[in-house]
Design an enzyme around this catalytic site. Structure first.
Site, short mmCIF file in Angstrom:
data_model
loop_
_atom_site.label_atom_id
_atom_site.label_comp_id
_atom_site.label_asym_id
_atom_site.label_seq_id
_atom_site.Cartn_x
_atom_site.Cartn_y
_atom_site.Cartn_z
N GLU A 169 0.82 -1.22 0.00
CA GLU A 169 0.00 0.00 0.00
C GLU A 169 0.85 1.27 0.00
O GLU A 169 0.53 2.23 -0.69
CB GLU A 169 -0.88 -0.03 1.26
CG GLU A 169 -2.00 0.97 1.23
CD GLU A 169 -2.79 0.91 2.54
OE1 GLU A 169 -3.27 1.96 2.94
OE2 GLU A 169 -2.87 -0.17 3.15
N ASP A 170 1.93 1.28 0.79
CA ASP A 170 2.66 2.52 1.04
C ASP A 170 4.02 2.62 0.34
O ASP A 170 4.69 3.65 0.46
CB ASP A 170 2.87 2.72 2.55
CG ASP A 170 1.55 2.91 3.29
OD1 ASP A 170 0.56 3.23 2.62
OD2 ASP A 170 1.52 2.72 4.51
#
Length: 705
Positions: free
Chosen positions: A76-77
């Site tokens: 996600e990051d």
């Protein structure tokens, strides 16, 4: 601050050196991936995955779960993909990480829709592997512990979501300790002042209660010792949120809530539970109706315990729970106890079995739900903890949420039973399908092969499974009805060009479908039936006609015959109540199909002025079998028994009164509006003629609304 060295020490108690090395490798990979990223607390981002892994170590989770915890924000990051994680570690770890990751790439219309889709994705991943939800629960727990650095508005939003979704999931999976911490942390963030005040009051009360607690505890231990029962007796502390909930729901002051003393008695075996129950019942006074046996009938999340409420000799109420060591572990850690205690029948523990059946239900709800918001709405209903335990005629137990009805029960037995349900017997007596069920009742469902779900059931069913199945069936039925009506409308429109639908070339149809992005011919018919496309315009295009619009419309003036059996796509206007025998016209309403009106209806005349192309000529078929609603306005003399005489006369002529509304009333004269079921206009005329002969009826006429 936790460190990887501390974690490795803790892991040595139950993992091999190779497994520990894999977890450490995942930590260093995540550390590199998150380099330069910081949390709102100011700490390096890697402290969060490490803290999540530490929470999972408390549950003795396996190495794959711990690696997923380390890597859960990497997709996600950071720039890494699921495929890269699978290549670097394993497919198993990549699947876990992907299940926990949010959906960042898709743009949603609203924040709520995005959250719903994230939860749906996570729950579906959970049905494939329960460890996904355990990693997510640990992730949320650490986020809740560090929520104080967020802005108040965001704190409240995250805390509310935790209360609505994550705490009930923890409860569903039997994880009491985690649920309690979620609730207390959420309470502190939503109502900080209330939480502080109750916290101070609890501390003050605890000091005053010490002596009473120790004397009652000694008394319980003494009563057990007399019976030769070896047991641990623990005082049970109420957590802040549960005190607050009880004060709010029961409208009681803090002092009354804290007057109740709770104790847990932990014994070695199931039969000792019942012996301990006998011992405390002999020693104290049991309060009638307050005994619950969750050992013989466990809760839906696998929780097992004997609950009883007693009065101590000084009149103080005591709430006592009696359970075995294994039940205690299951009560506190639920599904996590499957890893923590490695029971010999790992997959057969009651909590595990119930978690599996709940996940199976989630899968069914997902298959029937139209979108993620509908899925989330149905799942939320399924997460509410209060249950009713109901028996099938064969003696099997079905667990249903509080307020569940025979329709919910029917769907719990089987989807086909729910779809074909027509009536129910509760404890042998016929009962309405909307009757709320209570624990201990035996329910028998009566089915009919031709029966189908009723849209009205959605007003009272409570389980996600029932709601999603009814909606799914009605959507399917609506599609079929719309396609059938669309076919009839298009056939009629094509007949104006002396063409038949069955003789249209495939090439002509293919061009029409491609021009309007239809996947199939059925989709086109469905759109026409729904009122989203006008049949005359589609027919003109298919016929390749070049005449002017008026002439082509004139060819199409032969009325469509209404049979009364068109299903959900033909509705009868509530403003004028059309009946067979009336002259009628139809209005094509987008998404609703044809709405049938009387040709004198004011609403229809307004529609004809604004959109004449949407009004179509209709006629009644010779064979109309169903009953219709008519409305009458009756003025009558106000005398005792006049309504009973009226209802009796209507009933004798084979009709039934649906509603009676008192429009006006004075001491001598009443005006009432009545809706009743009739076969056609002639049937209504016979009823009006009969009612006019009644002594107290002054005036009667048919009304439009």
């Amino acid at each position: 601050m936790p460190s990887i060295r501390n974690l490795e020490k803790r892991l040595r108690s139950y993992l091999t050196d190779d497994q520990i090395a894999q977890v450490t490798r995942a930590y260093h990979f995540a550390e590199r991936a998150h380099e330069g990223q910081y949390r709102r607390t100011g700490d390096p981002y890697i402290t969060h995955p490490l803290a999540v892994a530490n929470i999972l170590v408390d549950m003795h989770m396996d190495s794959a779960s711990l690696m997923a915890a380390m890597l859960h924000d990497v997709i996600e990051d950071t720039g890494y993909s699921k495929e890269q994680i699978a290549e670097e570690f394993s497919e198993e770890v990549a699947e876990l990480v992907d299940g926990v990751s949010k959906i960042a790439q898709i743009k949603f219309e609203s924040k709520a829709e995005q959250q719903a889709e994230n939860l749906r994705k996570m729950m579906l991943a959970m049905t494939r592997d329960i460890r996904v939800i355990l990693v997510k629960l640990a992730d949320r727990l650490h986020n809740m512990r560090t929520l104080h650095v967020m802005k108040p508005e965001k704190r409240r939003r995250i805390a509310t979501e935790t209360l609505e979704i994550y705490a009930p999931i923890a409860f569903r999976l039997g994880m009491y300790n985690m649920r309690v911490e979620y609730e207390d942390l959420a309470f502190h963030n939503i109502h900080p002042m209330r939480a502080r005040r109750i916290g101070k009051a609890v501390q003050a009360a605890r000091g005053n209660r010490k002596e009473i607690l120790s004397s009652i505890k000694a008394s319980i231990e003494h009563s057990l010792k007399e019976e030769g029962i070896e047991a641990r007796v623990l005082g049970r502390e109420k957590h802040l949120y549960s005190i607050y909930q009880k004060m709010k729901e029961q409208h009681k002051p803090f002092s009354e809530i804290m007057d109740v003393f709770g104790f847990r008695i932990i014994v070695d075996r199931v039969d000792t539970c019942y012996r301990a129950l006998g011992a405390v019942h002999n020693h104290f006074i049991p309060i009638p109706g307050r005994f619950k046996d969750y050992v013989a009938i466990p809760k839906a999340n696998g929780y097992q315990s004997l609950h009883t409420t007693l009065k101590a000799h000084s009149g103080i109420p005591l709430e006592i729970q009696i359970r075995t060591e294994e039940m205690e572990a299951m009560a506190n850690n639920g599904i996590a106890a499957h890893w923590l205690y490695k029971a010999s029948d790992e997959s057969g523990s009651p909590t595990h079995t119930r978690a599996q059946s709940w996940m199976q239900r989630l899968l069914e709800i997902q298959q029937k739900a139209g979108n993620s918001m509908e899925f989330l709405e149905n799942v939320k209903v399924d997460l509410f903890p209060d249950e009713a335990y109901v028996f099938t005629p064969k003696g099997d137990i079905k667990e249903l949420p509080a307020g569940a009805t025979p329709v919910d029960f029917a769907y719990a037995v089987h989807t086909k039973v729910g779809n074909r349900c027509v009536a129910a017997r509760i404890d042998g007596k016929l009962a309405a399908l909307s009757t709320p069920l209570e624990s201990g009742q035996t329910v028998k469902i009566i089915t009919a092969p031709s029966a189908t779900p009723n849209p009205g059931w959605l007003n009272f069913v409570v389980t996600g499974k029932a709601r999603s199945n009814i909606r799914h069936f009605l959507k399917q039925q609506r599609r079929e009805d719309a396609a059938e009506l669309g076919r009839r409308l298009l056939e009629k429109a094509l007949s104006g060009y002396e063409m038949e639908l069955s003789r249209l070339s495939e090439a002509t149809l293919a061009v029409e479908l491609a021009d309007n992005n239809y996947a199939s011919f059925e989709d086109l018919l469905e759109d026409i039936g729904m009122g989203n496309r006008l049949a005359p315009l589609v027919a003109r295009k298919l016929a390749g006609a070049r005449e002017d619009e008026e002439e082509s419309r004139d060819r199409d003036r032969r009325p469509l015959a209404i049979r009364g059996s068109e299903g959900l796509m033909v509705t009868y206007a509530k403003c004028c109540y059309p009946l067979p025998g009336d002259t009628i016209l139809g209005h094509l309403s987008a998404g609703r199909g044809i709405v049938v009106h009387r040709d004198t209806c004011k609403n229809l005349l307004a529609e004809m002025r604004s959109a004449p192309e949407k009004c179509i000529p209709l006629d009644w078929d010779k064979e109309v079998a169903q009953e219709f609603t008519a409305a009458l306005r009756i003025e009558l003399v106000n005398k005792r028994g006049v309504l009973a005489t009226l209802a009796n006369s209507v009933s004798e002529l084979g009709s039934n009164i649906d509603t009676i509304d008192m429009a006006e009333k004075d001491p001598t004269l009443s005006v009432i509006n009545v809706t009743l079921t009739v076969k056609d206009r002639i049937h209504l005329a016979r009823i009006i003629k009969r009612l006019r002969t009644l002594d107290n009826v002054v005036r009667i006429h048919r009304i439009s609304a």
